[in-house]
Write an enzyme that holds these catalytic residues in place. Structure first.
Site, PDB file in Angstrom:
ATOM      1  N   GLU A   1      27.827  44.280  50.495  1.00  0.00           N
ATOM      2  CA  GLU A   1      28.070  43.567  51.758  1.00  0.00           C
ATOM      3  C   GLU A   1      26.816  43.588  52.633  1.00  0.00           C
ATOM      4  O   GLU A   1      26.558  42.669  53.398  1.00  0.00           O
ATOM      5  CB  GLU A   1      29.214  44.230  52.543  1.00  0.00           C
ATOM      6  CG  GLU A   1      30.560  44.169  51.859  1.00  0.00           C
ATOM      7  CD  GLU A   1      31.372  42.948  52.260  1.00  0.00           C
ATOM      8  OE1 GLU A   1      31.018  42.278  53.241  1.00  0.00           O
ATOM      9  OE2 GLU A   1      32.365  42.680  51.564  1.00  0.00           O
TER      10      GLU A   1
ATOM     11  N   ASP B   1      40.771  36.917  47.865  1.00  0.00           N
ATOM     12  CA  ASP B   1      40.170  38.240  47.716  1.00  0.00           C
ATOM     13  C   ASP B   1      40.394  38.994  49.017  1.00  0.00           C
ATOM     14  O   ASP B   1      40.758  38.400  50.038  1.00  0.00           O
ATOM     15  CB  ASP B   1      38.663  38.097  47.438  1.00  0.00           C
ATOM     16  CG  ASP B   1      37.993  39.444  47.243  1.00  0.00           C
ATOM     17  OD1 ASP B   1      38.581  40.316  46.590  1.00  0.00           O
ATOM     18  OD2 ASP B   1      36.878  39.642  47.764  1.00  0.00           O
ATOM     19  N   SER B   2      40.144  40.290  48.978  1.00  0.00           N
ATOM     20  CA  SER B   2      40.235  41.089  50.195  1.00  0.00           C
ATOM     21  C   SER B   2      39.143  40.676  51.189  1.00  0.00           C
ATOM     22  O   SER B   2      39.258  40.977  52.369  1.00  0.00           O
ATOM     23  CB  SER B   2      40.056  42.563  49.842  1.00  0.00           C
ATOM     24  OG  SER B   2      38.872  42.734  49.087  1.00  0.00           O
TER      25      SER B   2
ATOM     26  N   HIS C   1      32.523  42.863  43.866  1.00  0.00           N
ATOM     27  CA  HIS C   1      31.171  43.022  44.403  1.00  0.00           C
ATOM     28  C   HIS C   1      30.148  43.478  43.372  1.00  0.00           C
ATOM     29  O   HIS C   1      28.949  43.318  43.578  1.00  0.00           O
ATOM     30  CB  HIS C   1      31.185  44.045  45.536  1.00  0.00           C
ATOM     31  CG  HIS C   1      31.894  43.594  46.769  1.00  0.00           C
ATOM     32  ND1 HIS C   1      33.204  43.197  46.770  1.00  0.00           N
ATOM     33  CD2 HIS C   1      31.462  43.473  48.054  1.00  0.00           C
ATOM     34  CE1 HIS C   1      33.552  42.865  47.997  1.00  0.00           C
ATOM     35  NE2 HIS C   1      32.519  43.017  48.794  1.00  0.00           N
TER      36      HIS C   1
ATOM     37  N   CYS D   1      40.379  39.430  43.420  1.00  0.00           N
ATOM     38  CA  CYS D   1      40.271  40.853  43.761  1.00  0.00           C
ATOM     39  C   CYS D   1      40.829  41.731  42.635  1.00  0.00           C
ATOM     40  O   CYS D   1      42.006  41.625  42.271  1.00  0.00           O
ATOM     41  CB  CYS D   1      41.046  41.100  45.046  1.00  0.00           C
ATOM     42  SG  CYS D   1      40.943  42.794  45.630  1.00  0.00           S
TER      43      CYS D   1
ATOM     44  N   CYS E   1      35.206  45.087  39.821  1.00  0.00           N
ATOM     45  CA  CYS E   1      35.283  44.887  41.267  1.00  0.00           C
ATOM     46  C   CYS E   1      34.468  43.644  41.590  1.00  0.00           C
ATOM     47  O   CYS E   1      33.389  43.437  41.011  1.00  0.00           O
ATOM     48  CB  CYS E   1      34.717  46.109  41.988  1.00  0.00           C
ATOM     49  SG  CYS E   1      34.571  45.891  43.776  1.00  0.00           S
TER      50      CYS E   1
HETATM   51  N1  DGL Z   1      37.731  42.903  46.228  1.00  0.00           N
HETATM   52  C1  DGL Z   1      37.839  44.315  45.926  1.00  0.00           C
HETATM   53  C2  DGL Z   1      37.995  44.478  44.413  1.00  0.00           C
HETATM   54  O1  DGL Z   1      37.574  43.642  43.635  1.00  0.00           O
HETATM   55  C3  DGL Z   1      36.651  45.088  46.434  1.00  0.00           C
HETATM   56  C4  DGL Z   1      36.603  45.199  47.950  1.00  0.00           C
HETATM   57  C5  DGL Z   1      37.775  45.971  48.524  1.00  0.00           C
HETATM   58  O2  DGL Z   1      37.855  47.194  48.343  1.00  0.00           O
HETATM   59  O3  DGL Z   1      38.598  45.328  49.159  1.00  0.00           O
HETATM   60  O4  DGL Z   1      38.544  45.458  43.981  1.00  0.00           O
END
Ligand code: DGL
Length: 280
Positions: free
Chosen positions: A158, A16-17, A192, A79, A190
């Protein structure tokens, strides 16, 4: 141990990011409790959501190379942003089966929507890509969709503000236009957003079913493991490894909230796959 068992015991690579993909690890662990997992969160370069597809694709190639250096048997793109704009990059660099979150999430939403009106929320990059809209069209051409980017949800999660009045207020602001479209299903597109599910549900009302793409992807991982004969047959406690590209003070604390269990040691990784150092 036979060669087949050794192959099955190889870890699933999840990336993931940043920290949000731990919600996908949680869904995977719940469904597949014996799978070994290597997780990489690109915490040095998060967020990906506001970045251009080209930059996300460059980062993605490096993230996948790191996972491949851990001899993973499958790559799971936790992600949504990467799944939306760089799925082909992952498929090119991973020499193993790849599971993203977009198609499983879209298919799960299409299965449950009664009124055939589905809302999609995600990062700016995910919404701009139209990836969920295309995926829904491919499985259910009769469904109407409406999308909205909700960029502030990422920092709110976060920050650990799951049940904060600011989160509820922002959720109402973002989601009110979707309620006017009479959606009956909403894709949390997403990593989160599942953490903010209660604020999101409060804003859209009890009649709207929330779809967690991570959970839908975990079901797809299980199916693909079985199809490829890759499910781990060992019943030992799995080995979960966590790597990040920076040392965010909150990673372990908030991470355990995302994961729903303790994380043990978190290690720092360079994203070109060349070196790993313990966090200090
Ligand atoms: N992991 C990203 C997503 O699911 C969210 C966080 C980001 O913008 O990097 O799109």
């Amino acid at each position: 141990m036979t060669a087949t068992q050794a192959r099955q015991a190889q870890p699933i690579g999840v990336f993931d990011s940043g920290i949000g993909g731990l919600t996908v690890v949680r869904a995977l662990s719940a469904r597949l409790p014996h799978e070994n997992i290597v997780y990489f969160g690109d915490t040095a370069r998060v967020p990906y959501g506001p970045k251009s597809p080209q930059v996300v694709r460059e980062y993605t190639a490096q993230d996948v190379a790191f996972l491949m250096s851990h001899r993973v048997k499958m790559v799971v793109i936790a992600c949504n942003t990467v799944s939306a704009v760089a799925l082909d990059v992952v498929q090119k660099h991973a020499r193993v089966p790849v599971v993203g979150v977009i198609l499983p999430g879209a298919a799960a939403a299409a299965r449950v929507s009664v009124r055939r009106r589905i809302g999609i929320i995600g990062t700016q990059a995910t919404v701009n890509s139209g990836a969920y809209v295309h995926a829904i069209r491919s499985v259910a051409p009769d469904v109407q969709t409406v999308s909205a980017a909700c960029p502030l949800f990422v920092p709110l999660a976060e920050e650990g503000w799951m049940d904060h009045q600011a989160t509820r207020l922002i959720a109402r602001e973002y989601l009110f236009p979707l309620t006017l479209e009479k959606i009956d299903t909403l894709i949390l597109g997403c990593t989160h957003y599942p953490l903010l599910a209660s604020a999101i549900a409060g804003a859209v009302g009890a009649g709207v079913t929330l779809i967690d793409s991570g959970e839908a992807a975990a079901a797809d991982v299980e199916r693909q493991l079985d199809e490829n004969g890759l499910r781990n047959t060992s019943t030992e406690r799995p080995h979960l490894q966590f790597y990040v590209s920076d040392i965010p003070a909150k990673f372990a604390g908030i991470g355990e909230l995302f994961l729903g269990q303790s994380m043990g040691r978190v290690r720092r990784a360079t994203v070109d796959g060349s070196g790993v150092a313990p966090l200090v």
